[in-house]
Design a protein around this motif. Sequence first.
Motif: not given
Lengths: 273, 273
Positions: B242-270
Amino acid sequence: MKIGIVAASSRFARERADAVNDWMERTYPDRSVSVVFHPSSFAKHGHFSGDDASRANAFVEYANDPRLDAVWFARGGYGSCRIAEAVLPQLTDVARAKRYLGYSDAGSILALLYKAGFPHVAHGPMASDAVRHDETAHRALNWLIKGDPASLEPSLASDPRPAVAFNLSILDALVGTALEPDLTGHVLMLEDVSEPLYRIDRMMFHLTGQASIRKVAGLRMGRVSAIVENDPDFGLTADEIARYWCARSGIPYLGAADIGHDGDNKVVPFGPR
Amino acid sequence: MKIGIVAASSRFARERADAVNDWMERTYPDRSVSVVFHPSSFAKHGHFSGDDASRANAFVEYANDPRLDAVWFARGGYGSCRIAEAVLPQLTDVARAKRYLGYSDAGSILALLYKAGFPHVAHGPMASDAVRHDETAHRALNWLIKGDPASLEPSLASDPRPAVAFNLSILDALVGTALEPDLTGHVLMLEDVSEPLYRIDRMMFHLTGQASIRKVAGLRMGRVSAIVENDPDFGLTADEIARYWCARSGIPYLGAADIGHDGDNKVVPFGPR
Protein backbone atom coordinates in the motif's frame (compact mmCIF):
# COMPACT_ATOMS: atom_id res chain seq x y z
CA MET A 1 19.13 -13.85 -36.58
CA LYS A 2 19.65 -13.33 -32.88
CA ILE A 3 16.81 -13.11 -30.36
CA GLY A 4 17.21 -11.58 -26.92
CA ILE A 5 15.25 -13.18 -24.10
CA VAL A 6 14.33 -11.18 -21.00
CA ALA A 7 12.52 -12.10 -17.78
CA ALA A 8 10.30 -9.14 -16.88
CA SER A 9 8.03 -10.84 -14.36
CA SER A 10 8.39 -13.80 -11.96
CA ARG A 11 11.57 -15.67 -11.12
CA PHE A 12 13.05 -17.60 -14.00
CA ALA A 13 15.00 -20.82 -13.49
CA ARG A 14 18.41 -21.35 -15.09
CA GLU A 15 17.41 -24.97 -15.84
CA ARG A 16 14.59 -23.68 -18.00
CA ALA A 17 17.03 -21.45 -19.90
CA ASP A 18 19.30 -24.45 -20.38
CA ALA A 19 16.39 -26.36 -21.91
CA VAL A 20 15.69 -23.45 -24.28
CA ASN A 21 19.37 -23.24 -25.28
CA ASP A 22 19.52 -27.00 -25.87
CA TRP A 23 16.42 -26.91 -28.06
CA MET A 24 17.80 -24.01 -30.09
CA GLU A 25 21.15 -25.78 -30.64
CA ARG A 26 19.43 -28.97 -31.77
CA THR A 27 17.08 -27.07 -34.06
CA TYR A 28 19.56 -24.61 -35.56
CA PRO A 29 22.93 -26.47 -35.45
CA ASP A 30 24.35 -23.87 -37.87
CA ARG A 31 23.32 -21.13 -35.41
CA SER A 32 21.52 -19.28 -38.17
CA VAL A 33 19.02 -18.47 -35.46
CA SER A 34 20.19 -18.15 -31.88
CA VAL A 35 18.92 -16.84 -28.57
CA VAL A 36 20.66 -15.11 -25.70
CA PHE A 37 19.29 -14.73 -22.20
CA HIS A 38 19.95 -11.46 -20.45
CA PRO A 39 22.28 -12.38 -17.55
CA SER A 40 20.00 -10.69 -15.02
CA SER A 41 17.11 -13.00 -16.00
CA PHE A 42 18.16 -15.37 -13.24
CA ALA A 43 18.26 -12.81 -10.46
CA LYS A 44 15.87 -13.30 -7.54
CA HIS A 45 14.08 -10.54 -5.65
CA GLY A 46 11.16 -11.93 -3.65
CA HIS A 47 8.57 -12.98 -6.21
CA PHE A 48 10.45 -11.40 -9.11
CA SER A 49 13.36 -12.15 -11.44
CA GLY A 50 15.33 -9.30 -9.94
CA ASP A 51 14.10 -6.00 -8.55
CA ASP A 52 12.12 -3.57 -10.68
CA ALA A 53 15.18 -1.54 -11.75
CA SER A 54 17.12 -4.64 -12.77
CA ARG A 55 14.25 -6.06 -14.84
CA ALA A 56 13.57 -2.70 -16.47
CA ASN A 57 17.25 -2.22 -17.30
CA ALA A 58 17.50 -5.69 -18.82
CA PHE A 59 14.50 -5.07 -21.04
CA VAL A 60 15.76 -1.64 -22.15
CA GLU A 61 19.26 -2.97 -22.83
CA TYR A 62 18.07 -5.79 -25.06
CA ALA A 63 15.38 -3.72 -26.78
CA ASN A 64 17.93 -1.03 -27.68
CA ASP A 65 20.74 -3.45 -28.64
CA PRO A 66 21.32 -3.26 -32.45
CA ARG A 67 22.90 -6.74 -32.41
CA LEU A 68 19.57 -8.30 -31.44
CA ASP A 69 16.75 -8.67 -33.98
CA ALA A 70 13.85 -9.39 -31.63
CA VAL A 71 12.90 -9.55 -27.95
CA TRP A 72 11.20 -12.63 -26.55
CA PHE A 73 9.72 -12.77 -23.07
CA ALA A 74 11.10 -15.63 -20.97
CA ARG A 75 7.95 -16.32 -18.98
CA GLY A 76 4.97 -14.70 -17.25
CA GLY A 77 3.84 -14.87 -13.65
CA TYR A 78 3.58 -11.33 -12.31
CA GLY A 79 5.58 -8.15 -12.39
CA SER A 80 5.78 -6.45 -15.78
CA CYS A 81 3.14 -3.85 -14.88
CA ARG A 82 5.56 -2.53 -12.25
CA ILE A 83 8.23 -1.64 -14.84
CA ALA A 84 6.39 -0.80 -18.07
CA GLU A 85 6.12 2.95 -17.48
CA ALA A 86 9.81 3.22 -16.54
CA VAL A 87 10.89 1.30 -19.62
CA LEU A 88 9.07 3.20 -22.35
CA PRO A 89 10.87 6.58 -22.31
CA GLN A 90 14.25 4.84 -22.52
CA LEU A 91 13.51 2.96 -25.75
CA THR A 92 15.16 4.12 -28.98
CA ASP A 93 14.29 3.78 -32.66
CA VAL A 94 16.28 0.54 -32.64
CA ALA A 95 13.84 -0.81 -30.09
CA ARG A 96 10.87 0.47 -32.06
CA ALA A 97 11.82 -1.55 -35.15
CA LYS A 98 11.99 -4.93 -33.38
CA ARG A 99 9.51 -7.73 -32.91
CA TYR A 100 8.26 -8.46 -29.38
CA LEU A 101 6.53 -11.72 -28.46
CA GLY A 102 4.97 -12.86 -25.19
CA TYR A 103 1.64 -13.19 -23.41
CA SER A 104 0.12 -13.62 -19.95
CA ASP A 105 1.86 -11.14 -17.61
CA ALA A 106 3.99 -9.80 -20.49
CA GLY A 107 0.77 -8.25 -21.78
CA SER A 108 1.35 -5.21 -19.55
CA ILE A 109 4.50 -4.26 -21.47
CA LEU A 110 3.08 -5.32 -24.84
CA ALA A 111 0.07 -3.07 -24.20
CA LEU A 112 2.24 -0.03 -23.58
CA LEU A 113 4.51 -0.74 -26.57
CA TYR A 114 1.43 -0.97 -28.77
CA LYS A 115 0.01 2.21 -27.25
CA ALA A 116 3.33 3.91 -28.09
CA GLY A 117 3.03 2.87 -31.74
CA PHE A 118 5.51 0.00 -31.87
CA PRO A 119 4.55 -1.83 -35.07
CA HIS A 120 5.63 -5.43 -34.30
CA VAL A 121 4.11 -6.47 -30.99
CA ALA A 122 2.39 -9.83 -30.62
CA HIS A 123 0.64 -12.09 -28.12
CA GLY A 124 2.07 -15.58 -28.43
CA PRO A 125 4.16 -18.36 -26.89
CA MET A 126 7.02 -17.39 -24.59
CA ALA A 127 10.47 -18.93 -24.56
CA SER A 128 9.93 -21.06 -21.49
CA ASP A 129 6.69 -22.68 -22.64
CA ALA A 130 7.34 -22.78 -26.38
CA VAL A 131 10.21 -25.24 -26.23
CA ARG A 132 8.13 -27.84 -24.43
CA HIS A 133 6.55 -28.58 -27.82
CA ASP A 134 8.37 -28.39 -31.16
CA GLU A 135 5.29 -27.10 -32.93
CA THR A 136 4.81 -24.30 -30.41
CA ALA A 137 8.44 -23.22 -30.53
CA HIS A 138 8.52 -23.20 -34.34
CA ARG A 139 5.31 -21.17 -34.40
CA ALA A 140 6.83 -18.59 -32.06
CA LEU A 141 10.21 -18.45 -33.80
CA ASN A 142 8.73 -18.27 -37.27
CA TRP A 143 6.84 -15.17 -36.22
CA LEU A 144 9.89 -13.68 -34.48
CA ILE A 145 12.13 -14.38 -37.49
CA LYS A 146 9.87 -13.37 -40.36
CA GLY A 147 6.33 -12.67 -39.15
CA ASP A 148 5.20 -15.97 -40.69
CA PRO A 149 1.43 -15.79 -41.38
CA ALA A 150 1.20 -19.55 -40.68
CA SER A 151 1.82 -18.77 -37.01
CA LEU A 152 -1.23 -16.56 -36.67
CA GLU A 153 -4.53 -17.16 -34.92
CA PRO A 154 -6.73 -18.56 -37.73
CA SER A 155 -9.61 -16.06 -37.56
CA LEU A 156 -7.16 -13.32 -38.55
CA ALA A 157 -6.93 -14.75 -42.07
CA SER A 158 -10.52 -13.78 -42.89
CA ASP A 159 -11.06 -10.79 -40.60
CA PRO A 160 -9.22 -7.70 -41.84
CA ARG A 161 -9.85 -5.65 -38.71
CA PRO A 162 -7.01 -4.80 -36.32
CA ALA A 163 -6.71 -7.25 -33.45
CA VAL A 164 -5.15 -7.65 -30.02
CA ALA A 165 -5.03 -10.51 -27.55
CA PHE A 166 -4.60 -10.47 -23.80
CA ASN A 167 -4.82 -12.58 -20.75
CA LEU A 168 -8.13 -11.45 -19.24
CA SER A 169 -6.64 -10.93 -15.77
CA ILE A 170 -3.87 -8.75 -17.21
CA LEU A 171 -6.04 -6.57 -19.44
CA ASP A 172 -8.58 -6.26 -16.63
CA ALA A 173 -5.78 -4.93 -14.40
CA LEU A 174 -4.54 -2.32 -16.86
CA VAL A 175 -7.71 -0.66 -18.18
CA GLY A 176 -7.85 2.92 -16.97
CA THR A 177 -4.10 3.02 -16.25
CA ALA A 178 -1.31 4.61 -18.28
CA LEU A 179 -0.74 1.25 -20.00
CA GLU A 180 -4.12 0.98 -21.73
CA PRO A 181 -3.95 1.27 -25.53
CA ASP A 182 -6.86 2.59 -27.60
CA LEU A 183 -8.67 -0.55 -28.76
CA THR A 184 -11.39 1.22 -30.72
CA GLY A 185 -12.38 -0.91 -33.68
CA HIS A 186 -10.17 -3.84 -32.66
CA VAL A 187 -11.10 -7.49 -32.38
CA LEU A 188 -10.23 -8.28 -28.76
CA MET A 189 -9.21 -11.86 -27.97
CA LEU A 190 -9.01 -13.02 -24.36
CA GLU A 191 -7.76 -16.13 -22.57
CA ASP A 192 -7.10 -17.04 -18.96
CA VAL A 193 -5.80 -19.78 -16.71
CA SER A 194 -6.13 -20.94 -13.11
CA GLU A 195 -9.08 -18.77 -12.12
CA PRO A 196 -12.43 -19.79 -10.63
CA LEU A 197 -15.39 -18.89 -12.84
CA TYR A 198 -16.76 -16.30 -10.41
CA ARG A 199 -13.58 -14.31 -11.01
CA ILE A 200 -13.90 -14.70 -14.78
CA ASP A 201 -17.43 -13.32 -14.42
CA ARG A 202 -16.30 -10.43 -12.20
CA MET A 203 -13.49 -9.51 -14.58
CA MET A 204 -15.84 -9.61 -17.56
CA PHE A 205 -18.25 -7.32 -15.65
CA HIS A 206 -15.39 -4.89 -15.05
CA LEU A 207 -13.84 -5.10 -18.50
CA THR A 208 -17.05 -4.82 -20.49
CA GLY A 209 -18.19 -2.05 -18.15
CA GLN A 210 -15.40 0.25 -19.37
CA ALA A 211 -16.45 2.92 -21.87
CA SER A 212 -13.12 2.36 -23.66
CA ILE A 213 -13.62 -1.39 -24.07
CA ARG A 214 -17.17 -0.92 -25.36
CA LYS A 215 -15.56 0.62 -28.46
CA VAL A 216 -13.95 -2.65 -29.60
CA ALA A 217 -15.21 -4.18 -32.84
CA GLY A 218 -15.94 -7.46 -31.09
CA LEU A 219 -14.67 -10.04 -28.66
CA ARG A 220 -13.42 -13.59 -29.08
CA MET A 221 -12.94 -15.88 -26.09
CA GLY A 222 -9.90 -18.10 -26.13
CA ARG A 223 -9.33 -21.01 -23.84
CA VAL A 224 -9.98 -20.59 -20.13
CA SER A 225 -8.04 -23.51 -18.73
CA ALA A 226 -7.18 -25.10 -15.38
CA ILE A 227 -10.34 -23.55 -13.95
CA VAL A 228 -10.20 -23.48 -10.17
CA GLU A 229 -13.14 -25.32 -8.66
CA ASN A 230 -16.10 -23.14 -7.72
CA ASP A 231 -18.17 -24.61 -4.89
CA PRO A 232 -21.06 -24.70 -5.64
CA ASP A 233 -20.75 -25.04 -9.39
CA PHE A 234 -20.83 -21.53 -10.88
CA GLY A 235 -23.65 -22.37 -13.27
CA LEU A 236 -22.19 -20.81 -16.44
CA THR A 237 -19.23 -21.85 -18.60
CA ALA A 238 -16.51 -19.36 -19.56
CA ASP A 239 -18.03 -19.15 -23.03
CA GLU A 240 -21.48 -18.44 -21.59
CA ILE A 241 -19.98 -15.78 -19.31
CA ALA A 242 -18.35 -14.09 -22.32
CA ARG A 243 -21.59 -14.18 -24.29
CA TYR A 244 -23.57 -12.80 -21.35
CA TRP A 245 -21.34 -9.78 -20.75
CA CYS A 246 -20.98 -9.08 -24.47
CA ALA A 247 -24.76 -9.05 -24.87
CA ARG A 248 -25.20 -6.86 -21.81
CA SER A 249 -22.54 -4.35 -22.87
CA GLY A 250 -23.36 -4.28 -26.58
CA ILE A 251 -20.04 -5.78 -27.66
CA PRO A 252 -20.41 -8.22 -30.60
CA TYR A 253 -19.38 -11.72 -29.57
CA LEU A 254 -17.43 -13.20 -32.48
CA GLY A 255 -16.80 -16.76 -31.25
CA ALA A 256 -13.76 -18.65 -30.05
CA ALA A 257 -10.12 -17.62 -30.36
CA ASP A 258 -7.35 -20.18 -30.77
CA ILE A 259 -5.22 -18.85 -27.90
CA GLY A 260 -4.60 -20.01 -24.35
CA HIS A 261 -2.07 -21.17 -21.79
CA ASP A 262 -1.14 -24.24 -23.80
CA GLY A 263 0.94 -25.50 -26.69
CA ASP A 264 -1.74 -24.60 -29.26
CA ASN A 265 -1.50 -20.90 -28.37
CA LYS A 266 -1.40 -19.05 -31.71
CA VAL A 267 0.23 -15.69 -32.44
CA VAL A 268 -1.89 -12.52 -32.51
CA PRO A 269 0.03 -9.49 -33.83
CA PHE A 270 -1.35 -6.28 -32.35
CA GLY A 271 -3.04 -3.84 -34.68
CA PRO A 272 -3.64 -3.91 -38.42
CA ARG A 273 -1.94 -6.57 -40.55
CA MET B 1 -37.29 -1.09 14.68
CA LYS B 2 -37.40 -3.71 11.96
CA ILE B 3 -34.45 -4.56 9.73
CA GLY B 4 -34.80 -6.36 6.40
CA ILE B 5 -32.04 -8.77 5.47
CA VAL B 6 -31.35 -9.62 1.83
CA ALA B 7 -28.88 -11.97 0.13
CA ALA B 8 -27.61 -10.20 -2.99
CA SER B 9 -24.57 -12.35 -3.70
CA SER B 10 -23.62 -15.98 -3.04
CA ARG B 11 -25.90 -18.73 -1.72
CA PHE B 12 -27.10 -18.19 1.82
CA ALA B 13 -27.82 -21.10 4.18
CA ARG B 14 -31.09 -21.28 6.12
CA GLU B 15 -29.12 -22.55 9.14
CA ARG B 16 -27.19 -19.29 9.18
CA ALA B 17 -30.48 -17.33 9.13
CA ASP B 18 -31.74 -19.47 12.02
CA ALA B 19 -28.61 -18.53 13.99
CA VAL B 20 -29.24 -14.84 13.29
CA ASN B 21 -32.89 -15.13 14.33
CA ASP B 22 -31.92 -16.96 17.53
CA TRP B 23 -29.38 -14.30 18.42
CA MET B 24 -31.89 -11.52 17.80
CA GLU B 25 -34.55 -13.20 19.97
CA ARG B 26 -32.12 -13.70 22.84
CA THR B 27 -30.83 -10.14 22.56
CA TYR B 28 -34.15 -8.36 22.09
CA PRO B 29 -36.71 -10.58 23.89
CA ASP B 30 -39.21 -7.70 23.77
CA ARG B 31 -38.75 -7.60 19.98
CA SER B 32 -38.05 -3.86 20.13
CA VAL B 33 -35.56 -4.64 17.38
CA SER B 34 -36.21 -7.47 14.97
CA VAL B 35 -34.98 -8.77 11.65
CA VAL B 36 -36.73 -10.42 8.75
CA PHE B 37 -35.05 -12.38 5.97
CA HIS B 38 -36.46 -11.94 2.51
CA PRO B 39 -37.90 -15.37 1.64
CA SER B 40 -35.93 -15.55 -1.60
CA SER B 41 -32.64 -15.28 0.33
CA PHE B 42 -32.46 -19.06 0.44
CA ALA B 43 -32.95 -19.63 -3.27
CA LYS B 44 -30.14 -21.34 -5.18
CA HIS B 45 -29.05 -20.55 -8.72
CA GLY B 46 -25.58 -21.95 -9.41
CA HIS B 47 -23.20 -19.84 -7.36
CA PHE B 48 -25.89 -17.35 -6.36
CA SER B 49 -28.72 -16.98 -3.83
CA GLY B 50 -31.24 -17.03 -6.64
CA ASP B 51 -30.96 -15.74 -10.18
CA ASP B 52 -30.17 -12.09 -10.89
CA ALA B 53 -33.83 -11.06 -11.23
CA SER B 54 -34.81 -12.75 -7.98
CA ARG B 55 -31.97 -11.14 -6.01
CA ALA B 56 -32.64 -7.73 -7.54
CA ASN B 57 -36.38 -7.99 -6.81
CA ALA B 58 -35.72 -8.99 -3.20
CA PHE B 59 -33.44 -6.02 -2.65
CA VAL B 60 -35.87 -3.57 -4.30
CA GLU B 61 -38.82 -4.96 -2.35
CA TYR B 62 -37.15 -4.58 1.04
CA ALA B 63 -35.53 -1.24 0.22
CA ASN B 64 -38.91 0.21 -0.82
CA ASP B 65 -40.93 -1.38 2.02
CA PRO B 66 -42.08 1.37 4.44
CA ARG B 67 -42.45 -1.21 7.25
CA LEU B 68 -38.70 -1.80 7.28
CA ASP B 69 -36.32 0.77 8.78
CA ALA B 70 -33.04 -0.48 7.36
CA VAL B 71 -31.55 -3.02 4.94
CA TRP B 72 -28.77 -5.34 6.06
CA PHE B 73 -26.83 -7.55 3.67
CA ALA B 74 -26.91 -11.23 4.63
CA ARG B 75 -23.44 -12.13 3.37
CA GLY B 76 -20.91 -11.51 0.60
CA GLY B 77 -19.25 -13.91 -1.80
CA TYR B 78 -19.94 -12.76 -5.33
CA GLY B 79 -22.84 -11.46 -7.35
CA SER B 80 -24.05 -7.99 -6.37
CA CYS B 81 -22.27 -6.30 -9.29
CA ARG B 82 -24.58 -8.24 -11.62
CA ILE B 83 -27.74 -6.64 -10.20
CA ALA B 84 -26.76 -3.15 -8.99
CA GLU B 85 -27.61 -1.29 -12.18
CA ALA B 86 -31.01 -3.02 -12.46
CA VAL B 87 -31.87 -2.19 -8.85
CA LEU B 88 -31.17 1.53 -8.75
CA PRO B 89 -33.92 2.94 -11.02
CA GLN B 90 -36.58 1.00 -9.08
CA LEU B 91 -35.76 2.52 -5.71
CA THR B 92 -38.16 5.10 -4.21
CA ASP B 93 -37.78 7.92 -1.68
CA VAL B 94 -38.62 5.34 1.01
CA ALA B 95 -35.50 3.43 -0.01
CA ARG B 96 -33.42 6.58 -0.12
CA ALA B 97 -34.11 7.39 3.54
CA LYS B 98 -32.95 4.03 4.93
CA ARG B 99 -29.67 2.82 6.33
CA TYR B 100 -27.74 0.15 4.38
CA LEU B 101 -24.96 -1.91 5.93
CA GLY B 102 -22.66 -4.52 4.43
CA TYR B 103 -19.18 -4.98 3.00
CA SER B 104 -17.12 -7.32 0.84
CA ASP B 105 -19.18 -8.16 -2.26
CA ALA B 106 -22.03 -5.90 -1.07
CA GLY B 107 -19.69 -3.01 -1.87
CA SER B 108 -20.86 -3.06 -5.48
CA ILE B 109 -24.40 -2.07 -4.48
CA LEU B 110 -23.22 0.25 -1.69
CA ALA B 111 -21.03 2.08 -4.23
CA LEU B 112 -23.93 2.69 -6.57
CA LEU B 113 -26.28 3.79 -3.76
CA TYR B 114 -23.63 6.26 -2.61
CA LYS B 115 -23.08 7.46 -6.16
CA ALA B 116 -26.85 8.04 -6.39
CA GLY B 117 -26.77 10.23 -3.28
CA PHE B 118 -28.23 7.85 -0.69
CA PRO B 119 -27.21 9.46 2.62
CA HIS B 120 -26.96 6.43 4.95
CA VAL B 121 -24.74 3.83 3.33
CA ALA B 122 -22.00 2.11 5.33
CA HIS B 123 -19.29 -0.52 5.11
CA GLY B 124 -19.56 -2.81 8.11
CA PRO B 125 -20.42 -6.25 9.49
CA MET B 126 -23.08 -8.28 7.70
CA ALA B 127 -25.81 -10.32 9.34
CA SER B 128 -24.17 -13.68 8.83
CA ASP B 129 -20.79 -12.75 10.30
CA ALA B 130 -21.92 -10.23 12.92
CA VAL B 131 -23.82 -12.71 15.09
CA ARG B 132 -20.78 -14.91 15.53
CA HIS B 133 -19.56 -12.34 18.07
CA ASP B 134 -21.81 -10.32 20.37
CA GLU B 135 -19.62 -7.26 20.11
CA THR B 136 -19.68 -7.35 16.30
CA ALA B 137 -23.42 -7.76 16.12
CA HIS B 138 -24.08 -4.93 18.60
CA ARG B 139 -21.72 -2.69 16.66
CA ALA B 140 -23.61 -3.38 13.43
CA LEU B 141 -27.07 -3.09 14.96
CA ASN B 142 -26.26 0.08 16.88
CA TRP B 143 -25.32 1.73 13.61
CA LEU B 144 -28.39 0.35 11.82
CA ILE B 145 -30.69 1.47 14.65
CA LYS B 146 -29.34 4.92 15.42
CA GLY B 147 -26.06 5.56 13.59
CA ASP B 148 -24.18 5.11 16.87
CA PRO B 149 -20.80 6.91 16.63
CA ALA B 150 -19.30 4.24 18.94
CA SER B 151 -19.59 1.77 16.05
CA LEU B 152 -17.38 3.79 13.74
CA GLU B 153 -13.83 3.17 12.56
CA PRO B 154 -11.75 5.13 15.09
CA SER B 155 -9.81 7.41 12.71
CA LEU B 156 -13.13 8.97 11.68
CA ALA B 157 -13.40 10.70 15.08
CA SER B 158 -10.47 12.99 14.36
CA ASP B 159 -10.57 13.21 10.55
CA PRO B 160 -13.45 15.39 9.35
CA ARG B 161 -13.04 14.46 5.68
CA PRO B 162 -15.63 12.29 3.92
CA ALA B 163 -14.70 8.62 3.91
CA VAL B 164 -15.53 5.35 2.20
CA ALA B 165 -14.38 1.78 2.74
CA PHE B 166 -14.26 -1.11 0.32
CA ASN B 167 -12.94 -4.56 -0.14
CA LEU B 168 -9.97 -3.97 -2.46
CA SER B 169 -11.01 -6.71 -4.90
CA ILE B 170 -14.50 -5.24 -5.16
CA LEU B 171 -13.49 -1.60 -5.64
CA ASP B 172 -10.82 -2.71 -8.09
CA ALA B 173 -13.51 -4.48 -10.11
CA LEU B 174 -15.87 -1.50 -10.27
CA VAL B 175 -13.61 1.46 -11.12
CA GLY B 176 -14.43 2.71 -14.59
CA THR B 177 -17.87 1.06 -14.58
CA ALA B 178 -21.29 2.62 -14.02
CA LEU B 179 -21.02 1.74 -10.31
CA GLU B 180 -18.02 3.93 -9.48
CA PRO B 181 -18.82 6.87 -7.19
CA ASP B 182 -16.83 10.12 -7.25
CA LEU B 183 -14.31 9.70 -4.43
CA THR B 184 -12.60 13.08 -4.87
CA GLY B 185 -11.44 14.33 -1.49
CA HIS B 186 -12.44 11.14 0.34
CA VAL B 187 -10.37 9.07 2.73
CA LEU B 188 -10.39 5.64 1.08
CA MET B 189 -10.10 2.62 3.38
CA LEU B 190 -9.41 -0.82 1.92
CA GLU B 191 -9.33 -4.37 3.23
CA ASP B 192 -9.13 -7.80 1.65
CA VAL B 193 -9.15 -11.50 2.41
CA SER B 194 -7.94 -14.76 0.87
CA GLU B 195 -5.70 -13.28 -1.82
CA PRO B 196 -2.03 -13.93 -2.53
CA LEU B 197 0.13 -10.82 -2.19
CA TYR B 198 0.96 -10.66 -5.90
CA ARG B 199 -2.74 -10.05 -6.52
CA ILE B 200 -2.87 -7.38 -3.81
CA ASP B 201 0.05 -5.71 -5.60
CA ARG B 202 -1.59 -6.01 -9.02
CA MET B 203 -4.86 -4.60 -7.73
CA MET B 204 -3.06 -1.70 -6.07
CA PHE B 205 -1.26 -1.00 -9.37
CA HIS B 206 -4.60 -0.91 -11.14
CA LEU B 207 -6.51 1.03 -8.52
CA THR B 208 -3.89 3.71 -7.89
CA GLY B 209 -3.35 3.95 -11.65
CA GLN B 210 -6.87 5.33 -12.15
CA ALA B 211 -7.10 9.09 -12.64
CA SER B 212 -10.31 9.05 -10.58
CA ILE B 213 -8.72 7.30 -7.60
CA ARG B 214 -5.72 9.65 -7.64
CA LYS B 215 -8.18 12.35 -6.51
CA VAL B 216 -8.82 10.77 -3.10
CA ALA B 217 -7.62 12.68 -0.03
CA GLY B 218 -5.64 9.66 1.16
CA LEU B 219 -5.67 5.92 1.67
CA ARG B 220 -5.78 3.75 4.77
CA MET B 221 -5.06 0.03 4.58
CA GLY B 222 -7.22 -2.20 6.73
CA ARG B 223 -6.50 -5.82 7.46
CA VAL B 224 -5.47 -8.12 4.63
CA SER B 225 -6.16 -11.51 6.17
CA ALA B 226 -5.98 -15.20 5.29
CA ILE B 227 -3.29 -14.35 2.74
CA VAL B 228 -2.89 -17.17 0.23
CA GLU B 229 0.67 -18.44 0.18
CA ASN B 230 2.90 -16.91 -2.48
CA ASP B 231 5.72 -19.24 -3.54
CA PRO B 232 8.37 -17.81 -3.39
CA ASP B 233 7.62 -15.31 -0.64
CA PHE B 234 6.36 -12.11 -2.28
CA GLY B 235 8.90 -9.93 -0.54
CA LEU B 236 6.57 -7.12 0.59
CA THR B 237 3.81 -7.08 3.21
CA ALA B 238 0.34 -5.75 2.39
CA ASP B 239 1.19 -2.57 4.27
CA GLU B 240 4.40 -2.12 2.28
CA ILE B 241 2.49 -2.72 -0.94
CA ALA B 242 0.00 0.00 0.00
CA ARG B 243 2.78 2.44 0.89
CA TYR B 244 4.62 1.70 -2.37
CA TRP B 245 1.68 2.32 -4.67
CA CYS B 246 0.56 5.38 -2.70
CA ALA B 247 4.04 6.89 -3.02
CA ARG B 248 4.20 6.05 -6.71
CA SER B 249 0.77 7.48 -7.51
CA GLY B 250 0.97 10.54 -5.25
CA ILE B 251 -1.83 9.41 -2.94
CA PRO B 252 -1.15 10.28 0.73
CA TYR B 253 -0.85 7.12 2.83
CA LEU B 254 -2.64 7.77 6.10
CA GLY B 255 -1.91 4.57 8.04
CA ALA B 256 -3.99 1.60 9.11
CA ALA B 257 -7.78 1.28 9.09
CA ASP B 258 -9.63 -0.81 11.66
CA ILE B 259 -11.61 -2.82 9.12
CA GLY B 260 -11.31 -6.34 7.76
CA HIS B 261 -12.93 -9.72 7.31
CA ASP B 262 -13.14 -10.34 11.06
CA GLY B 263 -15.12 -9.59 14.19
CA ASP B 264 -13.27 -6.30 14.78
CA ASN B 265 -14.53 -4.87 11.51
CA LYS B 266 -15.70 -1.32 12.33
CA VAL B 267 -18.38 0.69 10.56
CA VAL B 268 -17.42 3.29 7.92
CA PRO B 269 -20.36 5.45 6.82
CA PHE B 270 -19.88 6.68 3.25
CA GLY B 271 -19.41 10.40 2.72
CA PRO B 272 -19.38 13.33 5.13
CA ARG B 273 -20.44 12.79 8.73
